[in-house]
Write a protein that holds these residues in place. Sequence first.
Motif, PDB file in Angstrom:
ATOM      1  N   ILE A 201      39.665  35.320 -43.299  1.00 14.44           N
ATOM      2  CA  ILE A 201      39.162  36.621 -43.774  1.00 14.44           C
ATOM      3  C   ILE A 201      37.650  36.563 -43.978  1.00 14.44           C
ATOM      4  O   ILE A 201      36.906  37.415 -43.500  1.00 14.44           O
ATOM      5  N   SER A 202      37.237  35.563 -44.737  1.00 15.52           N
ATOM      6  CA  SER A 202      35.830  35.495 -45.132  1.00 15.52           C
ATOM      7  C   SER A 202      35.037  34.689 -44.107  1.00 15.52           C
ATOM      8  O   SER A 202      35.295  33.507 -43.908  1.00 15.52           O
ATOM      9  N   HIS A 330      40.574  26.805 -53.787  1.00 17.58           N
ATOM     10  CA  HIS A 330      39.963  26.452 -52.493  1.00 17.58           C
ATOM     11  C   HIS A 330      38.803  27.370 -52.113  1.00 17.58           C
ATOM     12  O   HIS A 330      37.730  26.895 -51.730  1.00 17.58           O
ATOM     13  N   ARG A 337      30.053  31.825 -54.031  1.00 16.09           N
ATOM     14  CA  ARG A 337      29.568  33.220 -54.112  1.00 16.09           C
ATOM     15  C   ARG A 337      28.565  33.442 -55.250  1.00 16.09           C
ATOM     16  O   ARG A 337      28.719  34.350 -56.059  1.00 16.09           O
TER      17      ARG A 337
HETATM   18 FE1  N7H Z   1      39.895  26.888 -45.907  1.00  8.51          FE
HETATM   19  N1  N7H Z   1      44.549  27.644 -46.953  1.00  8.51           N
HETATM   20  O1  N7H Z   1      45.470  28.065 -46.319  1.00  8.51           O
HETATM   21  O2  N7H Z   1      44.672  27.344 -48.127  1.00  8.51           O
HETATM   22  N2  N7H Z   1      40.972  28.546 -46.371  1.00  8.51           N
HETATM   23  N3  N7H Z   1      41.594  25.880 -45.460  1.00  8.51           N
HETATM   24  N4  N7H Z   1      38.787  25.256 -45.301  1.00  8.51           N
HETATM   25  N5  N7H Z   1      38.187  27.892 -46.234  1.00  8.51           N
HETATM   26  C1  N7H Z   1      40.452  29.774 -46.683  1.00  8.51           C
HETATM   27  O3  N7H Z   1      39.025  33.814 -47.125  1.00  8.51           O
HETATM   28  C2  N7H Z   1      42.891  26.281 -45.702  1.00  8.51           C
HETATM   29  C3  N7H Z   1      39.255  24.101 -44.782  1.00  8.51           C
HETATM   30  C4  N7H Z   1      36.891  27.376 -46.174  1.00  8.51           C
HETATM   31  O4  N7H Z   1      34.220  32.673 -48.207  1.00  8.51           O
HETATM   32  C5  N7H Z   1      41.513  30.680 -46.994  1.00  8.51           C
HETATM   33  O5  N7H Z   1      39.184  33.382 -44.997  1.00  8.51           O
HETATM   34  C6  N7H Z   1      43.794  25.243 -45.245  1.00  8.51           C
HETATM   35  C7  N7H Z   1      38.180  23.150 -44.598  1.00  8.51           C
HETATM   36  C8  N7H Z   1      35.931  28.424 -46.456  1.00  8.51           C
HETATM   37  O6  N7H Z   1      35.613  32.955 -49.839  1.00  8.51           O
HETATM   38  C9  N7H Z   1      42.687  29.986 -46.857  1.00  8.51           C
HETATM   39  C10 N7H Z   1      43.016  24.245 -44.726  1.00  8.51           C
HETATM   40  C11 N7H Z   1      37.043  23.787 -45.035  1.00  8.51           C
HETATM   41  C12 N7H Z   1      36.675  29.567 -46.701  1.00  8.51           C
HETATM   42  C13 N7H Z   1      42.361  28.624 -46.488  1.00  8.51           C
HETATM   43  C14 N7H Z   1      41.644  24.644 -44.858  1.00  8.51           C
HETATM   44  C15 N7H Z   1      37.434  25.114 -45.450  1.00  8.51           C
HETATM   45  C16 N7H Z   1      38.078  29.204 -46.560  1.00  8.51           C
HETATM   46  C17 N7H Z   1      41.384  32.147 -47.433  1.00  8.51           C
HETATM   47  C18 N7H Z   1      43.402  22.925 -44.118  1.00  8.51           C
HETATM   48  C19 N7H Z   1      35.621  23.275 -45.116  1.00  8.51           C
HETATM   49  C20 N7H Z   1      36.114  30.942 -47.037  1.00  8.51           C
HETATM   50  C21 N7H Z   1      41.107  33.068 -46.284  1.00  8.51           C
HETATM   51  C22 N7H Z   1      44.576  22.647 -43.625  1.00  8.51           C
HETATM   52  C23 N7H Z   1      35.269  22.036 -45.280  1.00  8.51           C
HETATM   53  C24 N7H Z   1      35.852  31.042 -48.539  1.00  8.51           C
HETATM   54  C25 N7H Z   1      39.665  33.457 -46.123  1.00  8.51           C
HETATM   55  C26 N7H Z   1      35.174  32.346 -48.896  1.00  8.51           C
HETATM   56  C27 N7H Z   1      39.105  30.098 -46.726  1.00  8.51           C
HETATM   57  C28 N7H Z   1      43.231  27.518 -46.343  1.00  8.51           C
HETATM   58  C29 N7H Z   1      40.576  23.874 -44.463  1.00  8.51           C
HETATM   59  C30 N7H Z   1      36.553  26.081 -45.897  1.00  8.51           C
HETATM   60  C31 N7H Z   1      44.056  30.614 -47.091  1.00  8.51           C
HETATM   61  C32 N7H Z   1      45.304  25.202 -45.354  1.00  8.51           C
HETATM   62  C33 N7H Z   1      38.305  21.732 -44.046  1.00  8.51           C
HETATM   63  C34 N7H Z   1      34.420  28.268 -46.463  1.00  8.51           C
END
Ligand code: N7H
Length: 481
Positions: A201-202, A330, A337
């Motif tokens: 999303i973000s 996470h 922000r």
């Molecule tokens: Fe993440 N999840 O399902 O829990 N991530 N992420 N991520 N992630 C985001 O807002 C997830 C990983 C970021 O701007 C969402 O787009 C999972 C790594 C960043 O508010 C969800 C894994 C890294 C954001 C998940 C994983 C990041 C973000 C919400 C690994 C960086 C935006 C949807 C398996 C090192 C934050 C969204 C913002 C969002 C999940 C990996 C970073 C649901 C399961 C490795 C910057």
Amino acid sequence: MPSINLNQIGISIEGDEFRSIADNLQGNILKSHGRGHTSHIFFKFNPNKQREAKLFIQKFAETKLTSAAQQERDAQQFRYESRQKFFFGFYLTAKGYDFLGVPANKKPSDNAFLNGQKGSKDKLLDPEFDTWDIGFQGDIHASILIGYGTPSREMLDKKTEKIVKELRKNGLATILAIDEGDAIKNNNNDDIEHFGYVDGISQPRFFTEDLNNVTTSNWNPLMPISLVLVPDPSIAVDNAFGSYFVFRKLEQNVREFKKAESRLAQELFNDPENELAGAMLVGRFKNGMPVTLSSTATNSEIANNNTVGKINDFNYGDDTKGAKCPFHAHIRKTNPRGESVKQGVTAEQEKAHTMARRGIIYGKRHVLPQDKPSFDEMPTKDVGLLFMSFQASIEKQFEFIQKQWANNDDFVNENTGKDGIIGQGSFHPDVQQQRYATIHGDKDSIKVAQGFGKFVTLKGGEYFFAPSVSFLKTINSAEIA
Ligand code: N7H
């Protein structure tokens, strides 16, 4: 050709800036290619094949590679005629540049890139190499990304096979790994990941058009293209840009995550089914609703079903104690922000750590997350996220977020605990640091709970550079090497 201002915040897809770089820039960097199926071929050219390797790359760039301009034309065609095309990307590692004989002063110079992802193992607290998929354990020279979007992978698999065959022809290259991404959607048509949450999303947005109908009072995602683009050092052509590309195969132990999520819900709310627990781990409910805005997944004052998976105009200014969205959630860890401003950083400096995320999930499931699988029906391995991101600096963006924020027990406050989704490093479930409010918004109800983490495991990865189209097209000419 005029040189362009990379630091302008937001450019127009119709404007001169984009027009002057788009033919020579690879697609998928400024905007996602958007295809629901992908193949990622990782390979190494064989000794004594330098000339043949250059010819292969040149031909690939001339006949297949999707530029940012082409991606836009293909998207238009898809919108108006529903005709879809393959997406192709080509990425080189530092070892790949060496193999091709590109001199040191013409190679992309990011330190993390030059040392390769294995060189950052200790910094990032990554697992031992012998636990990685075998294809990622040795040297990789290059990777090809192919994307296609039909309901099945059939056409894509045929195309992938054809390219693999060309790479193997006359011993040109050894194929090290082929990974497959296959997106899944929830009932609202939003992409979800294996724990069941809407993802993607973000994002930083680079085009002013991407913000049509989007409110940005609390979070403005519009960013300068300098966030992801650097001049391509290998070619002396105006407006030739490339981007550093991080690939990490992250396996998800869905069953153990879901069990722990429900134990946490029991511990906090006396109700193993309470979705607020998971929402506080991620920072959003499964449907994308930010937990800092709402204690429930559906909230008609904030959004309806169609728009809930897109909400992004929020920050943590009204939640300074972490009584709605915990500090270790996470999305709060990976994009504070504005919160690190209290540590003497400006909002712009904090935003400069952002990266363009381009991940897609992998692995087959018998029962999809939205179909409410029992614990026994949930996978413990072989599914996860092919994490991908583009950035101008691997050290300042991907690595900073993973190391200084997600893995760091003391960000954003002392004793906050790690990011429960991606935090790596010494961790024991009995170490109680992560705090949650048991009454949404009530700071006096905040308490520590059993440590949560270690359900995501790195299975391999590498750092790449996405060179300009003109470099790849002329790689066989004498001026480069
Ligand atoms: Fe993440 N999840 O399902 O829990 N991530 N992420 N991520 N992630 C985001 O807002 C997830 C990983 C970021 O701007 C969402 O787009 C999972 C790594 C960043 O508010 C969800 C894994 C890294 C954001 C998940 C994983 C990041 C973000 C919400 C690994 C960086 C935006 C949807 C398996 C090192 C934050 C969204 C913002 C969002 C999940 C990996 C970073 C649901 C399961 C490795 C910057």
